[in-house]
Design an enzyme around this catalytic site. Structure first.
Site: not given
Ligand code: HMG
Ligand code: MG
Length: 285
Positions: A13-14, A238, A247
């Protein structure tokens, strides 16, 4: 008997989410199937987020459907909202994770919500997961430094960690998202977090941009943490944290903690094979 350290494998994943080449689903499945025989108890393999935000994770349901599930291994998925949880439950993820941040800038850039809004959004996710009998892990990103807001105060991390723990997360993973933490800043952050969440419910999630992840694991061990997230081959980053590199590599953590006298229960040869596969995926072949 040697004290045990658990490595939570997050490479599929990450590690892979940031790759620009769309990696074929079969390659992801082959990597996870290899990791499944290494001895991990938990492997993060999927992310039910918007495919517009993270295209690489769009095949998460197919990945979960295609892997050979090894007994004793829990396959985890990220779920930012209820829609994500529904996807993860339908795909039979064994556990899920909500992911928040200690800094407003990263919270907005990563999940398009303020910290307060994100916590409101997570509450029904944890409730629904509990009703479905699925454990929820909680991430806090930017525990020492934020690519948008700069240095992060330990108290800000403790506040978010405490809220996620109260909400029902069984473990809080503390993310040095951009790998800028030092043993001093990580230790100060842990001192604050350990006041509000028991060490046994904390994990260190350290990226290795500053090449200090192993030292940061060292101070975390001294604070009583025994779970660390890592990615085979040191893959990752990320997409919403500019400059974040991989990582810390699973095999490096394994060797480091083993040299300190801890057991991980992992098969080093399988790790080496998986690391090789992961590196080949990054380079496109
Ligand atoms: P948004 O634009 O505020 O939300 O995004 P929305 O509800 O308005 O939805 C926007 C679009 O996304 C819509 O589609 C929804 O249907 C769709 P459209 O109408 O534009 O075609 N949607 C989804 N589709 C699939 N699955 C879902 C979903 N939810 C909405 N669950 C949202 C808010 C949270 C969805 C967006 O910001 C997002 O997906 N962010 C994810 C970012 C991400 O994955 N980042 C990487 C992971 S975090 C990380 O790596 C850190 C970590 O490793 C720890 C560290 O290292 O610190 C964990
Ligand atoms: Mg991470």
């Amino acid at each position: 008997m040697a004290d045990r350290v658990e490595i939570f494998e997050v490479g599929p994943r990450d590690g892979l989410q940031n790759e620009t080449r769309q990696i074929p689903t079969v390659e992801k499945i082959a990597l996870i199937d290899t990791l499944s025989s290494a001895g991990f108890a938990r492997i993060e393999v999927a992310s039910f987020v918007s495919p517009k935000w993270v295209p690489q994770m769009a095949d998460s349901a197919d990945v979960l459907a295609g892997i050979r599930r090894a007994p004793g291994v829990r396959y985890a998925a990220l779920t930012p909202n209820l829609r994500g949880l529904e996807g993860a439950l339908a795909a039979k993820a064994d556990e899920v994770a909500i992911f928040g941040a200690a800094s407003e800038g990263f919270s907005k850039a990563n999940i398009n919500a303020t910290i307060a809004e994100s916590l409101e959004r997570f509450a029904p996710v944890t409730e629904a997961a509990r009703a479905a009998g699925i454990p929820v892990r909680g991430y806090v990103s930017c525990v020492t430094d934020c690519p948008y807001d700069g240095p992060v105060a330990p108290g800000d991390v403790a506040r978010v960690a405490a809220r996620l723990f109260e909400m029902g997360c069984y473990e809080i993973s503390l993310g040095d998202t951009i790998g800028q933490g030092t043993p001093e800043t990580i230790d100060a952050m842990l001192a604050a977090v350990c006041d509000v969440v028991p060490q046994s419910a904390l994990a260190g999630h350290y990226h290795d941009t500053g090449a200090r992840a192993l030292d940061n694991i060292g101070v975390s061990l001294a604070r009583g943490l025994r779970v660390f997230d890592a990615a085979v081959g040191g893959l990752g980053g990320c997409p919403y944290a500019p400059g974040a590199s991989g990582n810390v590599a699973t095999e490096a953590v394994h060797d480091h903690v083993q040299a300190m006298g801890y057991e991980t229960g992992l098969d080093r040869e399988v790790l080496a094979r998986a690391a090789q596969m992961a590196r080949a995926m990054r380079s496109g072949g």
